[in-house]
Design an enzyme around this catalytic site. Structure first.
Site, PDB file in Angstrom:
ATOM      1  N   PRO A  42       0.790  -1.226   0.000  1.00 46.45           N
ATOM      2  CA  PRO A  42       0.000   0.000   0.000  1.00 46.45           C
ATOM      3  C   PRO A  42       0.830   1.287   0.000  1.00 46.45           C
ATOM      4  CG  PRO A  42      -0.116  -1.115   2.132  1.00 46.45           C
ATOM      5  CD  PRO A  42       0.531  -2.071   1.173  1.00 46.45           C
ATOM      6  N   ASN A  43       0.333   2.225  -0.760  1.00 44.31           N
ATOM      7  CA  ASN A  43       0.861   3.605  -0.854  1.00 44.31           C
ATOM      8  C   ASN A  43       2.143   3.728  -1.671  1.00 44.31           C
ATOM      9  OD1 ASN A  43      -1.214   4.796   0.850  1.00 44.31           O
ATOM     10  ND2 ASN A  43      -0.255   3.667   2.509  1.00 44.31           N
ATOM     11  N   ARG A  77       4.271  11.033  -2.150  1.00 46.17           N
ATOM     12  CA  ARG A  77       4.206  10.606  -0.759  1.00 46.17           C
ATOM     13  C   ARG A  77       5.522  10.914  -0.018  1.00 46.17           C
ATOM     14  NH1 ARG A  77       4.891   4.344   1.082  1.00 46.17           N
ATOM     15  NH2 ARG A  77       4.153   4.715   3.175  1.00 46.17           N
ATOM     16  N   TYR A 110      10.918   9.074   0.918  1.00 45.59           N
ATOM     17  CA  TYR A 110      10.856   8.075  -0.145  1.00 45.59           C
ATOM     18  C   TYR A 110      11.405   8.568  -1.485  1.00 45.59           C
ATOM     19  CZ  TYR A 110       7.888   5.684   3.230  1.00 45.59           C
ATOM     20  OH  TYR A 110       7.403   5.080   4.363  1.00 45.59           O
ATOM     21  N   ASN A 126       8.132  -5.735  -1.034  1.00 45.26           N
ATOM     22  CA  ASN A 126       8.025  -4.575  -0.151  1.00 45.26           C
ATOM     23  C   ASN A 126       6.549  -4.478   0.220  1.00 45.26           C
ATOM     24  OD1 ASN A 126       7.963  -2.217   1.231  1.00 45.26           O
ATOM     25  ND2 ASN A 126       9.010  -0.983  -0.325  1.00 45.26           N
ATOM     26  N   HIS A 141       4.443  -4.853   8.780  1.00 43.77           N
ATOM     27  CA  HIS A 141       4.440  -4.791  10.241  1.00 43.77           C
ATOM     28  C   HIS A 141       3.154  -5.336  10.874  1.00 43.77           C
ATOM     29  CE1 HIS A 141       7.669  -2.208   9.014  1.00 43.77           C
ATOM     30  NE2 HIS A 141       6.834  -1.311   8.515  1.00 43.77           N
ATOM     31  N   ASP A 155       1.838 -15.926   6.023  1.00 44.94           N
ATOM     32  CA  ASP A 155       1.375 -17.300   5.774  1.00 44.94           C
ATOM     33  C   ASP A 155       1.381 -17.636   4.286  1.00 44.94           C
ATOM     34  OD1 ASP A 155       1.051 -17.788   8.455  1.00 44.94           O
ATOM     35  OD2 ASP A 155      -1.137 -17.612   8.449  1.00 44.94           O
ATOM     36  N   GLU A 187      12.880  -9.642   1.479  1.00 47.64           N
ATOM     37  CA  GLU A 187      12.159  -8.467   1.991  1.00 47.64           C
ATOM     38  C   GLU A 187      12.951  -7.212   1.612  1.00 47.64           C
ATOM     39  OE1 GLU A 187      12.110  -8.308   6.260  1.00 47.64           O
ATOM     40  OE2 GLU A 187      10.765  -6.573   6.302  1.00 47.64           O
ATOM     41  N   HIS A 201      12.910  -2.718   1.503  1.00 55.18           N
ATOM     42  CA  HIS A 201      12.303  -1.440   1.861  1.00 55.18           C
ATOM     43  C   HIS A 201      13.144  -0.317   1.287  1.00 55.18           C
ATOM     44  CE1 HIS A 201       9.563  -3.379   4.633  1.00 55.18           C
ATOM     45  NE2 HIS A 201      10.585  -4.100   5.044  1.00 55.18           N
ATOM     46  N   ARG A 213      13.300   3.894  12.194  1.00 51.01           N
ATOM     47  CA  ARG A 213      12.116   4.754  12.257  1.00 51.01           C
ATOM     48  C   ARG A 213      11.302   4.411  13.516  1.00 51.01           C
ATOM     49  NH1 ARG A 213       9.422   4.607   6.491  1.00 51.01           N
ATOM     50  NH2 ARG A 213       8.158   6.237   7.503  1.00 51.01           N
ATOM     51  N   ARG A 242       7.449   0.108  13.469  1.00 45.49           N
ATOM     52  CA  ARG A 242       7.978  -0.432  12.201  1.00 45.49           C
ATOM     53  C   ARG A 242       9.095  -1.454  12.441  1.00 45.49           C
ATOM     54  NH1 ARG A 242       5.708   3.123   8.314  1.00 45.49           N
ATOM     55  NH2 ARG A 242       5.324   5.151   9.236  1.00 45.49           N
TER      56      ARG A 242
HETATM   57  C1  DQA Z   1       8.421   0.964   3.591  1.00 44.68           C
HETATM   58  C2  DQA Z   1       8.576   1.122   5.107  1.00 44.68           C
HETATM   59  C3  DQA Z   1       7.254   0.863   5.809  1.00 44.68           C
HETATM   60  O1  DQA Z   1       7.406   1.002   7.217  1.00 44.68           O
HETATM   61  C4  DQA Z   1       6.200   1.844   5.343  1.00 44.68           C
HETATM   62  O2  DQA Z   1       4.955   1.546   5.925  1.00 44.68           O
HETATM   63  C5  DQA Z   1       6.092   1.905   3.860  1.00 44.68           C
HETATM   64  C6  DQA Z   1       7.317   1.853   3.056  1.00 44.68           C
HETATM   65  C7  DQA Z   1       9.708   1.325   2.832  1.00 44.68           C
HETATM   66  O3  DQA Z   1       9.832   0.903   1.676  1.00 44.68           O
HETATM   67  O4  DQA Z   1      10.573   2.017   3.362  1.00 44.68           O
HETATM   68  O5  DQA Z   1       5.024   2.102   3.316  1.00 44.68           O
HETATM   69  O6  DQA Z   1       8.125  -0.395   3.327  1.00 44.68           O
END
Ligand code: DQA
Length: 144
Positions: free
Chosen positions: A9-10, A17, A22, A73, A79, A86, A97, A99, A106, A110
Site C-alpha cells: 500500500p501507498n 508521498r 521516499y 516490499n 508490520h 502465511d 524483503e 524497503h 524509524r 515499524r
Molecule cells: C516501507 C517502510 C514501511 O514502514 C512503510 O509503511 C512503507 C514503506 C519502505 O519501503 O521504506 O510504506 O516499506
C-alpha cells in the site's frame, strides 16, 4: 529465472508521498529501474502493486508454479500482516524483503516484520537500489 516483485500500500504514490523519506521519483520510475536491472541480469520480472492485503495474498499464491522467487516490499503490511506471512510460507519460494527506507531506524511500530519471518534476507534503506540488490542476491544464489 522469473521473479515476482510485490509492492504494498501507498507505494503507488511514490514521488508524491513524503518525498523527504521516499524520494521524488514516481512509481513508474521504480518499475522502470527494476525492469532494466532485471533485463541486464537476464531475469524476467512481474511487478505487482496493490493497496489491498487480500489481493497481495492472492498474487503470492499465484506465484506457485509460475515464478521462481519473490521480492516483496509489503509497505505497512510488513508490520501487521500474518496473512501475507502465511502466503509466503505456503508457496515456500525464496523471498527477499525490501524497503526503500530502513524501518529499524524509524518509529518502533515499524521494527516488527511479520513478512520478514518468511524471507531469507532483508535489504533496506537504499531507496530503489534495495530492489536491485535483491535481484542481484537472487540471481547470484539461484540463477543457473
Ligand atoms: C516501507 C517502510 C514501511 O514502514 C512503510 O509503511 C512503507 C514503506 C519502505 O519501503 O521504506 O510504506 O516499506
Amino acid at each position: 529465472m522469473k521473479v515476482l516483485v510485490i509492492n504494498g500500500p501507498n507505494l503507488n504514490l511514490l514521488g508524491i508521498r513524503e518525498p523527504e523519506l521516499y524520494g521524488k521519483k514516481d512509481y513508474a520510475a521504480l518499475c522502470a529501474a527494476v525492469e532494466e536491472h532485471a533485463r541486464q541480469l537476464g531475469i524476467t520480472v512481474d511487478i505487482f502493486q496493490s493497496n489491498c492485503e487480500g489481493e497481495i495474498v492472492t498474487r503470492i499464491q499465484q506465484a506457485l508454479g509460475n515464478e521462481d522467487a519473490v521480492v516483496i516490499n509489503a509497505a505497512a503490511y510488513t508490520h501487521t500482516s500474518i496473512a501475507i506471512l502465511d502466503a509466503l510460507k505456503a508457496i515456500a519460494l525464496p523471498a527477499v524483503e525490501v524497503h526503500l527506507t530502513e524501518p529499524m531506524q524509524r518509529e518502533e511500530f515499524r521494527h516488527v516484520s511479520y513478512v520478514g519471518m518468511a524471507c531469507e534476507t532483508r535489504i533496506a534503506g537504499f531507496g530503489f537500489e534495495s530492489y536491485l540488490k535483491a535481484l542481484d542476491y537472487l540471481h547470484k544464489k539461484y540463477s543457473k
